[in-house]
Design an enzyme around this catalytic site. Structure first.
Site, mmCIF file in Angstrom:
data_model
loop_
_atom_site.group_PDB
_atom_site.id
_atom_site.type_symbol
_atom_site.label_atom_id
_atom_site.label_comp_id
_atom_site.label_asym_id
_atom_site.label_seq_id
_atom_site.Cartn_x
_atom_site.Cartn_y
_atom_site.Cartn_z
ATOM 1 C CG HIS A 90 -1.786 -1.191 1.348
ATOM 2 N ND1 HIS A 90 -3.124 -1.173 1.046
ATOM 3 C CD2 HIS A 90 -1.522 -2.458 1.710
ATOM 4 C CE1 HIS A 90 -3.634 -2.380 1.232
ATOM 5 N NE2 HIS A 90 -2.677 -3.183 1.636
ATOM 6 C CE LYS B 295 -9.374 12.457 1.975
ATOM 7 N NZ LYS B 295 -9.248 11.517 0.905
ATOM 8 N NE ARG B 296 -4.877 8.729 11.372
ATOM 9 C CZ ARG B 296 -4.309 7.784 12.126
ATOM 10 N NH1 ARG B 296 -4.919 6.635 12.322
ATOM 11 N NH2 ARG B 296 -3.157 7.995 12.717
ATOM 12 C CB THR C 67 -10.975 3.153 0.004
ATOM 13 O OG1 THR C 67 -10.469 3.455 1.307
ATOM 14 C CG2 THR C 67 -10.099 2.121 -0.647
ATOM 15 C CE LYS D 299 -14.727 3.519 2.565
ATOM 16 N NZ LYS D 299 -13.736 3.769 3.609
HETATM 17 O O1 73E Z 1 -3.893 5.157 -0.240
HETATM 18 C C1 73E Z 1 -4.214 4.398 0.899
HETATM 19 C C2 73E Z 1 -4.953 3.141 0.460
HETATM 20 O O2 73E Z 1 -6.198 3.464 -0.100
HETATM 21 C C3 73E Z 1 -2.956 4.015 1.656
HETATM 22 O O3 73E Z 1 -2.323 5.185 2.103
HETATM 23 C C4 73E Z 1 -3.313 3.127 2.829
HETATM 24 O O4 73E Z 1 -3.943 1.955 2.300
HETATM 25 C C5 73E Z 1 -5.165 2.207 1.634
HETATM 26 C C6 73E Z 1 -5.755 0.892 1.186
HETATM 27 O O5 73E Z 1 -5.022 0.343 0.143
HETATM 28 C C7 73E Z 1 -2.139 2.739 3.646
HETATM 29 N N1 73E Z 1 -2.162 2.486 4.966
HETATM 30 C C8 73E Z 1 -0.919 2.168 5.325
HETATM 31 N N2 73E Z 1 -0.151 2.220 4.270
HETATM 32 N N3 73E Z 1 -0.910 2.593 3.214
HETATM 33 C C9 73E Z 1 -0.481 1.809 6.669
HETATM 34 C C10 73E Z 1 0.879 1.649 6.950
HETATM 35 C C11 73E Z 1 1.284 1.298 8.220
HETATM 36 C C12 73E Z 1 0.344 1.085 9.209
HETATM 37 C C13 73E Z 1 -0.997 1.227 8.931
HETATM 38 C C14 73E Z 1 -1.397 1.591 7.661
#
Ligand code: 73E
Length: 832
Positions: free
Chosen positions: A376, A568-569, A679, A683
């Site tokens: 991700h 969002k975060r 995502t 929604k």
């Molecule tokens: O773009 C998003 C993505 O939609 C991305 O930043 C997020 O994953 C979503 C689902 O694919 C994401 N989360 C993390 N890395 N990318 C992450 C990394 C470490 C701990 C928790 C979450």
């Protein structure tokens, strides 16, 4: 006795008739059921109980029905013994379960009716439930959406994760500052899980590795220094329109009984007990930082703990029916959600080598056939690393195996690319340097048969930036599966008004399982009747949101205003700051307008929500700035209803369910190249909300589906960014931008000193996320949204077309792609 599942069921049917084998769902049976649970489960009198007790009883009654389907699914799948996928994730953001459960079970109306008869309202009781927030953001909610789709599409699948006692912190706002409070979500019990005291495994840590002779062969034996018990908590996941219910198995850490007789005999009884309790800390708390890794031992312990328990469970299940490990890849697909569960790879190797005594090559070949890895990440610098010393201390045998994997990989690689030492060292699983690290992503790539990105442009970034060397070496290994969200949660559960409208106009509810049917709405996009009903549905949702805002912040908002939302975060790259600066600009314009010009302003309610990681200073300042600006604007008589700014505290899944359906416009404005997918946009799209967005992550594909003419797209493109960054200081930010930044700097909103470092990030040579550069086109996109909103017919048409184009972004499609192309699994549907 001696009967198998099929025979038992046949006998039960003969005795009771098919319907009596199952729990009954007519109103009277449900009422009786609920009252029984009030009396015997909740232990309150059936003649006197409050809303919370009613919620408890109701959820147990629903849970009974879940368990029934869940048993039937398990027994059936066990008998069929198909290939299963195991989805390993350190985070699942399930949110609430009740409404989702009754909708997926198809008994919502029956329950609502039963409750009415008892003098309760379903929606009121649903509000009693807290969120299961065992995750941070997008990645964790994706896991939850994928589970819903796996269940709905009847795939033989399991989810595995950790049962944290403290979920993601609760965000409290005090004087505009974020404070974190613990989320002790299990305080009032959790009816949606089933504790499995007998499903437990020992997980080992620390210690040493010794060599022993086993049948003339040298074998490595790991003598652990600590053993902790993993106890299973099962969470049924019901599919929609099917009787299938899957299992999400979450592990909790408990002290182990097995190896500590010693400590009791030392006489220090109290200390011995205290030490045992420490075991539980492993599953105590979810780490609240997404995307920053700090090499913490507890985090590594969590990762190994859940991976080890899951693999023991999976291998035990396999061994029930199979002896030959060559069959493992035909029966088991292991999916790792980002690198967090990557130790599963090493643990499987260890089990095959040291416990099953396979030779290295066979063990490695089997392992590589089983694992697939989804990343991700977009930044090479954001990849997870674990200090070698830390790993070697906690898991000595695993470090040996990692070194061996790396040695063999490096030898193979040299044969292919020669003595290119730069490249070899970049691709090595071990990062050399002052501190040696294990590169968990490299390990995951080397040992997986497939690596997936989460959107089309994300794959491009993987190829050009994140995993360039690996993509060149193994181009056929890298793919992408565009993320999706489940329309069950994000429309059916959260937006019942829109849901019935869609079903009415499509003449069917089939879109809830077959979301491509949403495309059928296109033909009615200009139909005045649909438009009228569509607007009405939106209005009702906006009213609900407006009431929520007023209760939380005391700000009254007009329903005629455009509800413009960014939830969002909080991250610099997501650019909530760009949004706030845009709001300041709008405020400034209104303040300087003539009365007649004010009459032409489209009224706006700007809504921002999201949590900042507790140690993320700049993100916390962004939250404070939002409050400071809101204070000024919302109390300005010249502005009135033309502009409001509100911050929604403690954004989580259930808040999202309220906010998303009630928004007109939503912002997804990350600097291009920084959002792997995103995502939230999906929604909003499903809910007929227009998108104001940069071409980043999933919005690129959303543009392909709904057409850029139905969105407000702005900002620097992915391929322009490197040159823009290069130019740095010579990029002159527009005057309007300089002006609003100056307002913040000069203390127009107070807290001058506090905001200084935030403003510094916007200096021309430091503006890494290009807020200054993108500001002009951002304001133009906002102006375009204003113009579109004035023409309500056009706006509503765009809104309908957004929902109509959302089909591709269902997690059902994502799952079908994973099932076919990555996991090689088939549906396994229980025929009754
Ligand atoms: O773009 C998003 C993505 O939609 C991305 O930043 C997020 O994953 C979503 C689902 O694919 C994401 N989360 C993390 N890395 N990318 C992450 C990394 C470490 C701990 C928790 C979450």
């Amino acid at each position: 006795l001696g009967m198998d599942f099929g025979q038992r069921k046949a006998k039960a049917e003969k005795m009771f008739g098919l319907m009596d084998v199952f729990l009954k769902n007519d109103s009277v049976s449900l009422q009786k059921d609920i009252l029984d649970h009030v009396e015997y489960t909740v232990a309150r009198s059936r003649f006197s109980f409050d809303d919370f007790e009613a919620y408890q009883a109701l959820s147990h009654s629903i849970r009974d029905r879940l368990i029934e389907r869940w048993h039937d699914t398990h027994l059936y799948v066990k008998k069929q013994d198909p290939k299963r996928v195991y989805f390993l994730s350190l985070e699942f953001l399930m949110g609430r379960s009740m409404t989702n459960s009754v909708i997926n079970l198809g008994i919502r109306d029956q329950y609502a009716d039963a409750l009415n008869q008892l003098g309760f309202e379903f929606e009121v009781l649903a509000e009693q439930e807290g969120d299961a927030a065992l995750g941070n953001g997008g990645l964790a909610r994706l896991s939850a959406c994928l589970m819903d789709s796996l269940a709905t599409l009847d795939y033989p699948a399991w989810g595995y994760g950790l049962r944290y006692q403290y979920g993601l912190f609760r965000q409290i706002i005090l004087d505009g500052f974020q404070l974190e409070q613990p989320d002790y979500w299990l305080n009032f019990g959790n009816p949606w899980e089933i504790e499995r005291v007998h499903v437990s495994y020992s997980v080992k840590f620390y210690g040493t590795v010794e060599e022993e002779d086993l049948d003339g062969e040298r074998t490595k034996v790991w003598i652990p220094g600590e053993t902790v018990e993993a106890v299973a908590y099962d969470n049924p996941i019901p599919g929609y329109g099917t009787r299938s219910a899957l299992n999400l198995r979450l592990w909790a850490a408990k002290p182990s009984d097995k190896y500590d007789m010693e400590s009791y005999n030392t006489g220090d009884y109290i200390n011995a007990i205290m030490n045992r309790q420490k075991a539980e800390t492993i599953s105590n708390v979810l780490y609240p930082d997404d995307r920053s890794y700090q090499g913490k031992e507890l985090r590594l312990k969590q990762q190994y703990f859940f991976v080890s328990a899951s693999l023991q469970d999976i291998i035990r299940r396999f061994k029930d029916n199979h002896q030959n490990f060559d069959e493992l890849p035909d029966k088991v697909a292991l999916q790792i959600n980002d690198t967090h569960p990557a130790l599963a790879i090493v643990e499987l190797m260890r089990m095959l080598l040291d416990e099953e005594h396979l030779d290295w090559n066979r063990a490695f070949e089997i392992t590589c056939k089983i694992f697939s890895f989804t990343t991700h990440t977009v930044e090479p610098g954001g990849l997870e690393k674990v200090p070698v010393d830390l790993l070697g201390h906690l898991l000595p045998r695993h470090l040996q195996i990692i070194y061996e994997i790396n040695y063999k990989f490096m030898e193979e690689l040299k044969k292919i690319i020669g003595q290119d030492y730069d490249r070899l060292s970049r691709m090595s699983i071990i990062e050399e340097g002052a501190v040696k690290n294990v590169r968990v992503a490299n390990l995951s790539i080397v040992c997986s048969h497939t690596v997936n990105g989460v959107s089309k442009v994300h794959l491009q970034l993987l190829k050009e930036r994140v995993f360039k060397d690996f993509c060149e070496l193994w181009p056929q290994k890298f793919h992408y599966k565009t993320n999706g969200v489940t329309q069950r949660r994000w429309v059916v559960v959260s937006n019942p008004n829109l849901c019935s409208l869609i079903s009415k106009w499509l003449g069917t509810e089939s879109w809830i399982r077959n979301v491509d049917l949403l495309g059928g709405l296109r033909q009615y996009a200009t139909d005045p009747d649909l438009q009228r009903e569509w607007k009405m549905a939106k209005k009702v949702n906006k009213l609900r949101l407006a009431e929520y805002i007023e209760t939380l912040s005391g700000v009254k908002v007009s329903l005629d205003a455009m509800f413009d939302v960014q939830v969002k975060r909080i991250h610099e790259y997501k650019r909530q700051l760009l949004n706030i600066l845009g709001v300041i600009h709008r405020f400034d314009c209104i303040k300087n307008m003539s009365a007649s010009d004010k009459g032409k302003v489209v009224p706006r309610v700007c809504i921002i929500g999201g949590k900042a990681a507790p140690g993320y200073d700049i993100a916390k300042k962004i939250i404070k700035l939002c409050h400071a600006v809101a204070d000024k604007i919302n109390n300005d008589a010249d502005v009135g209803d033309l502009l409001k700014l509100v911050f929604i505290p403690d954004y989580n899944v259930s808040v999202a369910e309220l906010v998303i359906p009630g928004s007109d416009l939503s912002q997804h404005i990350s600097t291009a190249g920084h959002e792997a997918s995103g995502t939230g946009s999906m929604k909003f799209l499903m809910n007929g909300c227009l998108l104001l967005a940069t071409a980043d992550g999933s919005t690129v594909e959303i543009m392909e589906e709904v057409g850029a003419e139905n969105m407000f797209i702005f900002g620097a493109k992915l391929d322009e960014i490197p040159a823009l960054r290069e130019k740095g200081a010579s990029l002159k930010a527009p005057l309007q931008f300089a002006r609003v930044v100056r307002m913040v700097r000069d203390g127009y909103f107070g807290f001058e000193d506090y905001f200084k470092s935030l403003c510094d990030t916007l200096e021309e040579e430091k503006d890494f996320y290009l807020l200054g550069y993108d500001f002009t086109s951002y304001l133009e996109a906002q102006a375009a949204a204003d113009r579109a909103f004035v023409d309500q017919e056009k706006w509503t048409q765009m809104s309908i077309l957004s929902t109509a184009g959302a089909g591709k972004f269902s997690s059902d499609r994502t799952i079908e792609e994973y099932a076919k192309h990555t996991w090689g699994i088939e549906p396994c549907k229980c025929p009754f």
